[in-house]
Write a protein that holds these residues in place. Structure first.
Motif: not given
Length: 307
Positions: A23-30, A218-223, A225-234
């Motif tokens: 999902s990160l690469f999708i987000s970076l592309r967007q 809001g999309y990037h906060v979820l994708a 901030g929450l997804g990559v920055g917190i969940i995936a790092n952990y």
């Protein structure tokens, strides 16, 4: 906890990680097609993680600062702001499948190379064969981009290779420091937040948050901030502690397959036969190269460290 349960938890963490990485690469592309800048996305990605992991690690500051500074630098640089800027820049030029292949896909190659060159670990026949397949897969990407793609795509590929080397240092840094997932997350996220003003003052990054639509924010906060920055790092740091750096990197090599499948309907991207072959070589090579590295470690006052 039994070793089998530990491995199962590690595998579950890596499944979560791979899904979020794709999902990160999708987000970076967007983001590359958005009014938001790299600085904006970095802020949305690292600030929530810095607040959360910083709070969780508030009683472990002495332990963290006791870690050799070169390892803290490997974590901060390897997956922090420098890594993000490399990945974001590369994804401005390369397709999603290429970006996902050239960062997590070839991570086992660089992890093994660093382990062999820096820590003197031996490489078995199976691991060498896997590394050879990864090199062939990388060569296929670069050969196609050099001779059949615009120069901008080639630039993107080389930038993504640099991002993968950066991430390999992070992977090994987490493994040899003995820091837990929250502590490692605090080091990379807080360092990234502290570097953002430096990047802004130097003119390397800019901000445009106020001009962005609320829905996009809001999309990037979820994708991010929450997804990559917190969940995936952990979850990735958690998996490294239970599966080892090499096995975690190998499972992460399946990210391009997931990312490519998502990118086809989302961006109408086509995947060429050569890309499929290169991805298959990289993924299969990563699986072969996934033998655990027997890290030499010593004890310090605060926890285990690399020798």
């Amino acid at each position: 906890m039994p070793a089998t349960s530990q491995r199962l938890l590690g595998l579950a963490a890596m499944l979560v990680t791979v899904t979020i990485w794709a999902s990160l690469f999708i987000s970076l592309r967007q983001a590359s097609q958005s009014v938001l800048t790299s600085g904006d996305i970095a802020l949305l990605r690292f600030l929530p993680a810095a607040l959360l992991f910083g709070w969780l690690s508030r009683h472990r500051v002495r332990h963290i600062v006791s870690v050799p500074k070169r390892y803290l630098f490997a974590i901060a640089f390897g997956a922090g702001l420098p890594f993000y800027l490399l990945a974001a820049t590369g994804m401005q030029f390369a397709p999603v499948a290429d970006g996902a292949s050239l960062i997590p896909g070839i991570l086992p190659l660089f992890v093994s190379a660093i382990a062999w060159g820096v820590y003197g670990e031996s490489l078995s026949v199976g691991r060498r064969l896997g590394i050879g397949l990864i090199v062939i897969g990388i060569g296929a990407f670069l050969w196609h981009s050099l001779f059949f793609s615009p120069w901008s795509v080639t630039q993107g590929h080389f930038i993504l290779l640099a991002a993968s080397i950066s991430w390999a240092w992070f992977t090994i840094g987490v493994r040899v420091t003995g820091l837990n997932a929250a502590e490692a997350g605090a080091v990379l996220a807080i360092s990234a937040v502290l570097l953002l003003p430096v990047g802004a003052i130097s003119g390397l990054i800019s901000f445009n948050l106020l001009q962005a639509p609320l829905g996009e924010l809001g999309y990037h906060v979820l994708a991010q901030g929450l997804g990559v920055g917190i969940i995936a790092n952990y979850s990735y740091a958690f998996a490294i502690r239970r599966l080892g750096a090499e096995m975690s990197a190998a499972i992460g090599a399946f990210t391009p397959v997931v990312a490519a499948l998502i990118a086809i309907p989302v961006f109408s991207e086509t995947v060429s036969t050569l890309t499929v072959v290169a991805m298959a070589l990289i993924v299969f090579g990563a699986v072969l190269a996934s033998e655990g590295i027997k890290w030499r470690r010593t004890q310090t006052k605060s926890g285990p460290q690399a020798a």
